[in-house]
Design a protein around this motif. Sequence first.
Motif, short mmCIF file in Angstrom:
data_model
loop_
_atom_site.label_atom_id
_atom_site.label_comp_id
_atom_site.label_asym_id
_atom_site.label_seq_id
_atom_site.Cartn_x
_atom_site.Cartn_y
_atom_site.Cartn_z
N CYS A 55 0.84 -1.20 0.00
CA CYS A 55 0.00 0.00 0.00
C CYS A 55 0.87 1.24 0.00
N LEU A 56 1.90 1.25 0.85
CA LEU A 56 2.79 2.40 0.92
C LEU A 56 3.47 2.66 -0.42
N GLN A 57 3.81 1.61 -1.12
CA GLN A 57 4.50 1.75 -2.41
C GLN A 57 3.56 2.19 -3.53
N CYS A 58 2.34 1.67 -3.53
CA CYS A 58 1.46 1.83 -4.69
C CYS A 58 0.39 2.90 -4.56
N LEU A 59 0.00 3.24 -3.34
CA LEU A 59 -1.09 4.20 -3.16
C LEU A 59 -0.55 5.59 -2.84
N SER A 60 -1.37 6.58 -3.05
CA SER A 60 -0.98 7.97 -2.77
C SER A 60 -0.88 8.20 -1.27
N SER A 61 -0.21 9.27 -0.91
CA SER A 61 -0.08 9.63 0.50
C SER A 61 -1.45 9.81 1.14
N GLU A 62 -2.36 10.40 0.41
CA GLU A 62 -3.72 10.62 0.94
C GLU A 62 -4.45 9.30 1.13
N ASP A 63 -4.30 8.36 0.19
CA ASP A 63 -4.93 7.05 0.33
C ASP A 63 -4.31 6.25 1.47
N ASN A 64 -3.04 6.50 1.75
CA ASN A 64 -2.35 5.81 2.84
C ASN A 64 -2.54 6.49 4.19
N LYS A 65 -3.39 7.49 4.22
CA LYS A 65 -3.65 8.20 5.48
C LYS A 65 -4.02 7.23 6.60
N PHE A 66 -4.83 6.22 6.30
CA PHE A 66 -5.25 5.26 7.33
C PHE A 66 -4.04 4.55 7.94
N ILE A 67 -3.02 4.33 7.15
CA ILE A 67 -1.79 3.68 7.65
C ILE A 67 -1.04 4.64 8.56
N GLN A 89 9.36 2.31 9.82
CA GLN A 89 10.42 3.03 9.11
C GLN A 89 9.96 3.41 7.70
N ARG A 90 9.28 2.50 7.04
CA ARG A 90 8.75 2.79 5.69
C ARG A 90 7.66 3.85 5.74
N CYS A 91 6.86 3.83 6.81
CA CYS A 91 5.82 4.86 6.96
C CYS A 91 6.46 6.25 7.00
N ILE A 92 7.54 6.35 7.72
CA ILE A 92 8.23 7.65 7.82
C ILE A 92 8.75 8.07 6.45
N SER A 93 9.38 7.15 5.74
CA SER A 93 9.95 7.52 4.45
C SER A 93 8.90 7.79 3.37
N HIS A 94 7.71 7.21 3.50
CA HIS A 94 6.66 7.44 2.50
C HIS A 94 5.69 8.56 2.88
N SER A 95 5.72 8.98 4.11
CA SER A 95 4.77 10.03 4.53
C SER A 95 5.35 11.42 4.24
N THR A 96 4.45 12.39 4.18
CA THR A 96 4.85 13.78 3.96
C THR A 96 4.00 14.68 4.84
N GLY A 97 4.44 15.91 4.97
CA GLY A 97 3.66 16.93 5.65
C GLY A 97 3.19 16.54 7.03
N GLU A 98 1.89 16.76 7.27
CA GLU A 98 1.31 16.53 8.59
C GLU A 98 1.43 15.08 9.04
N TYR A 99 1.39 14.13 8.09
CA TYR A 99 1.47 12.72 8.45
C TYR A 99 2.87 12.39 8.98
N ARG A 100 3.89 12.91 8.31
CA ARG A 100 5.26 12.67 8.78
C ARG A 100 5.48 13.35 10.13
N GLU A 101 4.99 14.56 10.27
CA GLU A 101 5.13 15.28 11.55
C GLU A 101 4.47 14.50 12.68
N MET A 102 3.31 13.96 12.43
CA MET A 102 2.58 13.18 13.43
C MET A 102 3.39 11.95 13.86
N LEU A 103 3.96 11.24 12.89
CA LEU A 103 4.75 10.05 13.18
C LEU A 103 6.02 10.40 13.95
#
Length: 120
Positions: A55-67, A89-103
Amino acid sequence: MGSHIVFHSFSTRVVQKLIETLKTKQQISLVISALEPGFLSLIKDLNGNHVVLRCLQCLSSEDNKFIFVAAAKYCVDIATHQHGCCVLQRCISHSTGEYREMLVEEISTNGLLLAQDAYG
């Protein structure tokens, strides 16, 4: 699709392939709704965690919001688990903006605990 099928070696490959082929918002939404309730079990499973990674590889950051939201919510539980720490670790590298900040905030808040754990 029941999320329990992704715990089997062959089935997890089929679900990963399905994720790679998703095209419409409706298809993506259906897969997310099937995976989301069992997220914590998935991420800790030898086979299931590969579905989350796909999911992290194939879906957009917005679609991966649940992750990203679930990873922050269960941060310590995931980070101190053999398979979960890799997914985090992969969540951190694939997230951006508010999602990365939250993690990063959750990880920082629990830094001492995580530093004392073999996987954390």
